[in-house]
Enzyme design. Structure first.
Site, PDB file in Angstrom:
ATOM      1  N   ASP A   1      61.826  -0.387   2.291  1.00 60.62           N
ATOM      2  CA  ASP A   1      61.350   0.560   3.296  1.00 60.62           C
ATOM      3  C   ASP A   1      60.075   1.282   2.858  1.00 60.62           C
ATOM      4  O   ASP A   1      59.483   2.025   3.648  1.00 60.62           O
ATOM      5  CB  ASP A   1      62.433   1.600   3.609  1.00 60.62           C
ATOM      6  CG  ASP A   1      63.600   0.993   4.373  1.00 60.62           C
ATOM      7  OD1 ASP A   1      63.352   0.097   5.194  1.00 60.62           O
ATOM      8  OD2 ASP A   1      64.745   1.404   4.141  1.00 60.62           O
ATOM      9  N   ASP A   2      59.659   1.064   1.618  1.00 58.51           N
ATOM     10  CA  ASP A   2      58.419   1.667   1.143  1.00 58.51           C
ATOM     11  C   ASP A   2      57.222   0.867   1.656  1.00 58.51           C
ATOM     12  O   ASP A   2      57.113  -0.344   1.416  1.00 58.51           O
ATOM     13  CB  ASP A   2      58.411   1.705  -0.389  1.00 58.51           C
ATOM     14  CG  ASP A   2      57.210   2.457  -0.928  1.00 58.51           C
ATOM     15  OD1 ASP A   2      57.275   3.695  -1.010  1.00 58.51           O
ATOM     16  OD2 ASP A   2      56.201   1.809  -1.239  1.00 58.51           O
TER      17      ASP A   2
END
Length: 205
Positions: free
Chosen positions: A153-154
């Site tokens: 999700d980064d």
């Protein structure tokens, strides 16, 4: 970086090239590496603002307490105006109170948390308002020092992987892209944390 991790990750020729051209990342443990409660509070304060601003606000926040430590029971007794004086927004004040309430009702001791798997920790902490999967994954990486975290999700991780593996990711978006990135990272197990640290530090030409 652990030599066994480097040997394992270098079996991927793309990642091997990134490791070769990138200085070894240093573990980024904070002074409160063994204090998950304090790390959660700091992560809330840091959301969506610069590191410099977050550091200043967190210092002012801690200064509200006699021993410079925001004990959960004391935090919950502070008024909104007192907390705002540190530079906190109303939303973040609510999130900090949620952390304090959670800490009063659940264990955040390392002795307990270390018995949980990575995913169990994610699910354990997600009920705290203001804490999402990305936040917990950063804690897993930089506070709890878990070796096999893949923070998909980064945004930077996704961007660097798309740049490094264009033949596999070109034109992909959404769930399809996530699926392919997971497939690329699967062989990196059980050292995906080390791979992620290299991807963050890598500077594509």
């Amino acid at each position: 970086m652990p030599p066994e991790a480097i040997r394992h990750l270098s079996q991927d020729p793309v990642l091997a090239a990134i490791i070769e051209q990138t200085p070894a990342p240093q573990p980024a443990f904070a002074d409160w590496a063994n204090d998950l409660y304090l790390a959660l509070l700091e992560s809330i304060v840091s959301q969506q603002i610069s590191v410099k601003a977050a550091d200043a606000i967190f210092r002012r926040f801690r200064a509200l307490f006699a021993d410079n430590y925001p004990h959960a029971d004391q935090l919950l007794l502070l008024t909104t105006d007192e907390l705002r004086s540190a530079g906190l927004s109303g939303q973040k004040i609510g999130y900090l109170r949620s952390v304090a309430t959670f800490a009063g009702e659940h264990s955040l001791d390392r002795a307990y948390v270390d018995t949980l798997t990575d995913e169990e920790i994610v699910q354990y902490l997600l009920p705290i308002r203001g804490v999402g999967r990305w936040t917990v994954e950063m804690l897993l990486l930089f506070v709890l020092d878990r070796p096999d975290v893949f923070p998909i999700d980064d945004l930077v991780i996704r961007q660097r992987m798309v740049r490094a593996y264009p033949e596999r990711t070109a034109g992909l978006t959404g769930r399809v892209l996530y699926k392919v990135l997971h497939e690329i990272a699967a062989p990196w197990q059980p050292y995906r944390s080390t791979a992620s640290r290299y991807l963050w530090k890598w500077k594509p030409a």
